[in-house]
Design an enzyme around this catalytic site. Structure first.
Site, PDB file in Angstrom:
ATOM      1  N   LYS A 280      -5.029  -2.033  12.361  1.00 44.64           N
ATOM      2  CA  LYS A 280      -4.380  -2.835  12.495  1.00 44.64           C
ATOM      3  C   LYS A 280      -4.185  -4.541  12.997  1.00 44.64           C
ATOM      4  O   LYS A 280      -5.024  -3.921  13.952  1.00 44.64           O
ATOM      5  CB  LYS A 280      -2.710  -2.896  11.938  1.00 44.64           C
ATOM      6  CG  LYS A 280      -1.787  -1.810  11.035  1.00 44.64           C
ATOM      7  CD  LYS A 280      -0.183  -1.795  11.401  1.00 44.64           C
ATOM      8  CE  LYS A 280      -0.611  -1.608   9.859  1.00 44.64           C
ATOM      9  NZ  LYS A 280      -0.034  -1.528   8.982  1.00 44.64           N
ATOM     10  N   ARG A 354       2.372   6.939   2.213  1.00 48.17           N
ATOM     11  CA  ARG A 354       2.645   7.494   0.603  1.00 48.17           C
ATOM     12  C   ARG A 354       1.780   8.721   0.800  1.00 48.17           C
ATOM     13  O   ARG A 354       2.216   9.536   0.219  1.00 48.17           O
ATOM     14  CB  ARG A 354       1.576   6.329  -0.017  1.00 48.17           C
ATOM     15  CG  ARG A 354      -0.154   6.141  -0.514  1.00 48.17           C
ATOM     16  CD  ARG A 354      -0.700   5.745  -0.532  1.00 48.17           C
ATOM     17  NE  ARG A 354       0.331   4.414  -0.437  1.00 48.17           N
ATOM     18  CZ  ARG A 354      -0.603   2.625  -0.616  1.00 48.17           C
ATOM     19  NH1 ARG A 354      -1.036   3.020  -1.848  1.00 48.17           N
ATOM     20  NH2 ARG A 354       0.107   2.057  -0.148  1.00 48.17           N
TER      21      ARG A 354
END
Length: 503
Positions: A280, A354
Site C-alpha cells: 500500500k 476475501r
C-alpha cells in the site's frame, strides 16, 4: 457510567442538573413549560432575551433557577419540532452528554425522552440516549502515560419519563442500550489498539476472556497446523509473510434450543494490512490497524448477546492474521487452493480479506447454520460508493437483506443494499485457476462479494462491507464499533419473532 430511569415532574427532581429541550424558535418542551411555571417564568424570560435560539445541539447552562430543587438546568436546542428525526435526536443526546460532562455536575436527570421522534417509541428513545451518551463520552486513553482527569465528570444519568406505567418499557430500552453500548465500546477498544499489541494471538485471548464470563460460551482456537490439515490454503497464503502465527478463532454461544440451527457471524481479523507484496502507499497506512474491525464487531456482538442472555444459538468465526511482505509472502500470480477445493489466482496480495474469509465461510458450513453474515473492512470501493454513512450490504437471500436493512435503520447503524447479479461474476475469470481474487477497477465492492458468494452456496448469507463505517479519520480518528448495533438488533429481531411464534 450508571444509567437509570425514573418518573415524575421536573420541578420536584433533586439533582445536580436537569436537562430540558428547547425547540426552535425559543420554544420550551412540555417538561420545560412545567419547569418554567414552577420557576415563575424564569426560563421563558431567558429565552426572550435571545440567550438560546433552540438550534439543534445548542446548549445553555443555568444556575440558581428559582422554585425548583435542581442545582442547575441545562437547556438543549432541538431544532424545529417537525424536522426532528433519529439522527438529530442522537446528536441532541450527544451534545447534552458532552456539556454535562464539562459542567461539574456528576449526575443529572434528562427529560429528552419526551421529544417526539417520528414513530419511534419510548424504548427506542431511552436506548438511543444511552448509546449516544456512551459514544459521546468515549475516550481511548489506555496507552497514555498520563490520563486526563476531570474534577467532576458525569457519572450517573437518569432518564425521566412522563408516566410510571411506562417504566417497564423504559427499563427494557435501558438494558438493550447498556448491552449494545458495552459491545460497541469493546469493539472500539480492540480497533484502536496498535498492531504491535492487537495481534492474532491477542484477539484469541480476548475471545477466551469473554468465554470465561459464562458457561454459555465456548471458544476454540485453531493454529496454523490445524488449518493446514483442513486445507485452508487461501487463509494461510495471507499469513505467509508474517512472523505472527495466524489463528482461526471459533466462538459458540448456546442460548437457544439444543437442536436449533445457529446464526454464524464471520469477522475479518487482519490485525495489520500492509498490502503484502502489493504494498500500500505509505500515507495513512497506520490506519490499517483497523482492518480487524470486522473481528472486533463479532466479539462486541457476542458481548452484547451475552449481557442480554438472548435465547439464540450463535457461532462466531474469526480468521486472524497479519498481511506483510516477506521472502515467504504470497506473490501476484500465485495460485492457492481454498478449503472448498476451489483454486484462486492471487492477482493482488492487497485483496487479502476475501482470501481469509472464503476459508472461514467454508468452515462455517460445518455448523449447519440457518444464516451466515460476514463482516469485513473489505474494499476501498465501498468507501467511494457510500462514504462513511452506510455499510455496503450484499446477500444471496432477499429476506435476509431486508431484515438486516430494517435492523440497521432501527439501530441507527444503517446499511445500503448493492446488487449481487450473476453478470458481475465473469470479472473474476482467470486463465490459470477457478477464479481470480480481484475483478478489476469496476464495481470493486460487488466483485469482492461475488468472490465470497462462491463459498456460500449451501446457506443463507449476507456480506457487510464496513470499510467506510468502521473508523473515523482526521481529528476524530478512531474505531466506531459499527456494526455492533446493527448485528445485535438483527439478533434481537430474530428472538422477538420466535417468541411471537411460540405465543
Amino acid at each position: 457510567m450508571d444509567f437509570n430511569v425514573t418518573s415524575g415532574t421536573p420541578e420536584k427532581q433533586r439533582t445536580a442538573c436537569l436537562v430540558i429541550g428547547v425547540f426552535e424558535p425559543r420554544r420550551l418542551t412540555a417538561a420545560g413549560k412545567t419547569l418554567n411555571s414552577a420557576a415563575g417564568g424564569h426560563l421563558a424570560a431567558i429565552l426572550r432575551r435571545g440567550d438560546l435560539e433552540g438550534k439543534c445541539g445548542q446548549t445553555l447552562l443555568l444556575h440558581n433557577v428559582p422554585g425548583i430543587h435542581a442545582e442547575r438546568v441545562l437547556l438543549v436546542g432541538c431544532g424545529r419540532e417537525k424536522e426532528l428525526d433519529e439522527g438529530k435526536f442522537r446528536s441532541i443526546a450527544a451534545s447534552a452528554a458532552q456539556r454535562l460532562d464539562e459542567s461539574g455536575a456528576n449526575e443529572a436527570v434528562s427529560y429528552l425522552s419526551e421529544l417526539p421522534v417520528g414513530d419511534r417509541d419510548l424504548r427506542w428513545k431511552v436506548r438511543q440516549q444511552l448509546e449516544s451518551t456512551e459514544d459521546a463520552l468515549y475516550v481511548f486513553d489506555r496507552l497514555r502515560s498520563e490520563k486526563e482527569k476531570k474534577r467532576r465528570p458525569l457519572k450517573k444519568l437518569t432518564l425521566a419519563i412522563e408516566e410510571r406505567t411506562a417504566l417497564a418499557e423504559a427499563r427494557r430500552g435501558l438494558a438493550e442500550g447498556a448491552a449494545i453500548a458495552a459491545g460497541v465500546r469493546s469493539a472500539r477498544e480492540l480497533g484502536n489498539l496498535p498492531g504491535n499489541i492487537c495481534t492474532p494471538d491477542y484477539l484469541a485471548r480476548q475471545a477466551k476472556s469473554l468465554a470465561r464470563r459464562s458457561t454459555r460460551i465456548d471458544v476454540r482456537v485453531l493454529e496454523e497446523r490445524g488449518m493446514q490439515r483442513l486445507g485452508m490454503g487461501a487463509l494461510l497464503s495471507v499469513a505467509r509473510g508474517s512472523r505472527q502465527p495466524a489463528k482461526l478463532i471459533i466462538l459458540e454461544y448456546r442460548g437457544g434450543r439444543k437442536n436449533a440451527r445457529p446464526v454464524a457471524l464471520v469477522g475479518k481479523g487482519v490485525t495489520f494490512d500492509s498490502g503484502g507484496i502489493s504494498l500500500k502507499p505509505g500515507q495513512a497506512m497506520d490506519e490499517m490497524k483497523f482492518d480487524m474491525c470486522g473481528a472486533a464487531a463479532v466479539l462486541g456482538t457476542f458481548e452484547a448477546v451475552l449481557d442480554m442472555q438472548l435465547p439464540i444459538n450463535l457461532v462466531g468465526i474469526i480468521p486472524a492474521t497479519e498481511n506483510l511482505p516477506d521472502g515467504q509472502a504470497s506473490k501476484p500470480g500465485d495460485v492457492v487452493t481454498s478449503m472448498s477445493g476451489q483454486t484462486i489466482e492471487i492477482l493482488n496480495t492487497d485483496a487479502e480479506g476475501r482470501l481469509i474469509l472464503c476459508d472461514a465461510l467454508t468452515y462455517a458450513g460445518r455448523f449447519k447454520p440457518d444464516t451466515v453474515i460476514d463482516v469485513a473492512t473489505l474494499t476501498g470501493a465501498c468507501v467511494i460508493a457510500l462514504g462513511s454513512h452506510a455499510a455496503g450490504l450484499l446477500a444471496n437471500d432477499q429476506d435476509l437483506a431486508s431484515e438486516l436493512l430494517d435492523a440497521g435503520s432501527y439501530a441507527a447503524d444503517r446499511a445500503w443494499q448493492m446488487p449481487l447479479w450473476e453478470d458481475y461474476q465473469q470479472q473474476l475469470d482467470s486463465n490459470f485457476a477457478d477464479m481470480a481474487n480481484i475483478g478489476g477497477r469496476e464495481a470493486g465492492t460487488i466483485t469482492a462479494a461475488c468472490f465470497l458468494s462462491r463459498f456460500t452456496k449451501d446457506y443463507r448469507w449476507a456480506h457487510l462491507d464496513i470499510a467506510g463505517v468502521a473508523w473515523k479519520h482526521g481529528k476524530e480518528k478512531g474505531a466506531t464499533g459499527r456494526p455492533v448495533p446493527l448485528l445485535t438488533q438483527y439478533l434481537l429481531d430474530r428472538c422477538s419473532k420466535k417468541t411471537k411464534k411460540r405465543g
